[in-house]
Design a protein around this motif. Sequence first.
Motif, PDB file in Angstrom:
ATOM      1  N   CYS A 271      21.340   8.355  33.028  1.00 32.41           N
ATOM      2  CA  CYS A 271      21.787   8.162  31.644  1.00 32.41           C
ATOM      3  C   CYS A 271      22.735   9.275  31.222  1.00 32.41           C
ATOM      4  N   ASP A 272      22.413  10.524  31.593  1.00 31.15           N
ATOM      5  CA  ASP A 272      23.267  11.654  31.235  1.00 31.15           C
ATOM      6  C   ASP A 272      24.598  11.613  31.975  1.00 31.15           C
TER       7      ASP A 272
ATOM      8  N   LEU B 207      26.650   9.391  29.905  1.00 30.25           N
ATOM      9  CA  LEU B 207      26.995  10.113  28.685  1.00 30.25           C
ATOM     10  C   LEU B 207      28.094  11.143  28.934  1.00 30.25           C
TER      11      LEU B 207
ATOM     12  N   LEU C  66      26.330   2.256  29.072  1.00 32.43           N
ATOM     13  CA  LEU C  66      25.220   2.968  28.438  1.00 32.43           C
ATOM     14  C   LEU C  66      24.305   2.000  27.695  1.00 32.43           C
ATOM     15  N   SER C  67      24.900   1.029  27.024  1.00 33.23           N
ATOM     16  CA  SER C  67      24.106   0.029  26.318  1.00 33.23           C
ATOM     17  C   SER C  67      23.298  -0.820  27.297  1.00 33.23           C
TER      18      SER C  67
ATOM     19  N   PHE D 282      22.326   0.118  30.293  1.00 32.55           N
ATOM     20  CA  PHE D 282      21.300   0.991  30.875  1.00 32.55           C
ATOM     21  C   PHE D 282      20.097   1.099  29.936  1.00 32.55           C
ATOM     22  N   TYR D 283      20.344   1.334  28.642  1.00 34.91           N
ATOM     23  CA  TYR D 283      19.249   1.401  27.671  1.00 34.91           C
ATOM     24  C   TYR D 283      18.506   0.071  27.610  1.00 34.91           C
TER      25      TYR D 283
ATOM     26  N   LYS E   8      16.320  -0.375  30.805  1.00 35.28           N
ATOM     27  CA  LYS E   8      15.234   0.593  30.907  1.00 35.28           C
ATOM     28  C   LYS E   8      14.179   0.431  29.809  1.00 35.28           C
TER      29      LYS E   8
ATOM     30  N   SER F 259      19.232   2.693  38.235  1.00 39.34           N
ATOM     31  CA  SER F 259      19.494   4.136  38.336  1.00 39.34           C
ATOM     32  C   SER F 259      20.352   4.464  39.550  1.00 39.34           C
TER      33      SER F 259
ATOM     34  N   VAL G 100      24.333   3.647  39.142  1.00 39.28           N
ATOM     35  CA  VAL G 100      25.157   4.321  38.137  1.00 39.28           C
ATOM     36  C   VAL G 100      26.422   4.899  38.753  1.00 39.28           C
TER      37      VAL G 100
ATOM     38  N   ASN H 273      19.869  11.990  20.879  1.00 32.87           N
ATOM     39  CA  ASN H 273      19.501  12.580  22.160  1.00 32.87           C
ATOM     40  C   ASN H 273      18.875  13.954  21.918  1.00 32.87           C
TER      41      ASN H 273
END
Length: 308
Positions: A44-45, A48, A103-104, A106-107, A110, A127, A130, A284
């Motif tokens: 995730c990072d 970001l 990112l959307s 992934f959220y 998860k 994961s 990515v 975050n």
Amino acid sequence: MEASLNIFCFSLYLLVLLVGILGDGFIAGLLCSKWIRGRKLPPCDMILAGLGASRFLLLWVAMLNGIRAFIFSELYQYHIIFLFFGFLGVVLGLVSFWLAAGLSVFYCVKISTFTHPLFLWLKQRISGLVHWFLIGSMLASCVPIIPVIIGYHIISVQKIASGNSTKVEGTTFQSHYILIMTFIIFCVPFFLLLSSSIFLTVSLLRHLRAMQHHHLNLQDCGTKTHTRALATLASFLFFYVLYFVFLIFTSALNSPFDSPWLWLLQIVTYSGPICHAFLLMWSNPKIWGALEKGLQRVPACLTPCGTA
């Protein structure tokens, strides 16, 4: 009067971009420094960090392009430098849009609780995908710009052959071809962002109703967390819908650089990703904690040496 208004709107435009540069620069600097030092970052990072870096560069390009256009408004619109910065801005904007969509997604994968086999398969493997997504975002952003470059080349050839004005042909091209291409290349990541946000919202609402069905207090910590997540998600979606709509609108707009309305529209357009960056910082805990620590050190850094 109009000249003064134009200067004011342009100054406001630069100020808004500067705020966005500071926000995205902080996100990119913090996460990329951790990535370099530790040589490893959570998936995730990683998204970001790429999102912050791409928007940081995008806002710098928009600022430099705006300054050049404002100073040389009559000569700059169809100059090769303007075209280069325009192409670069489209690529960076597309990269940031793909990463925001990633990112959307992934959220969504998860956090959501759907039990479809494809969804469960993605939950286990997302994961590890990515890295490939980051590479694919770059390719998906660079390849679509080729038809736009070809279109500009065709117009320049037709100009030489027919002797028509560059300005007239450029205006016609911007009003039709650029509008169509902008919609096509941005609609795919926008659809991913929109659909994943809707799926995640449905999942969170289901979970919230289940908690209420089991007579959990609305002041319960878990309920507060889900309510805050829904509010944050709605804000994310609102700002990127705003960005997409005004991006399409301004792509077809043929407004001169000495018009204050152009800079106001640009402010509204870039306010979407800029506000999204600050919402990401607020939502975050690691980034927000690092920001608070940094702000606490500011008074000490400003205190002159030798003073109490």
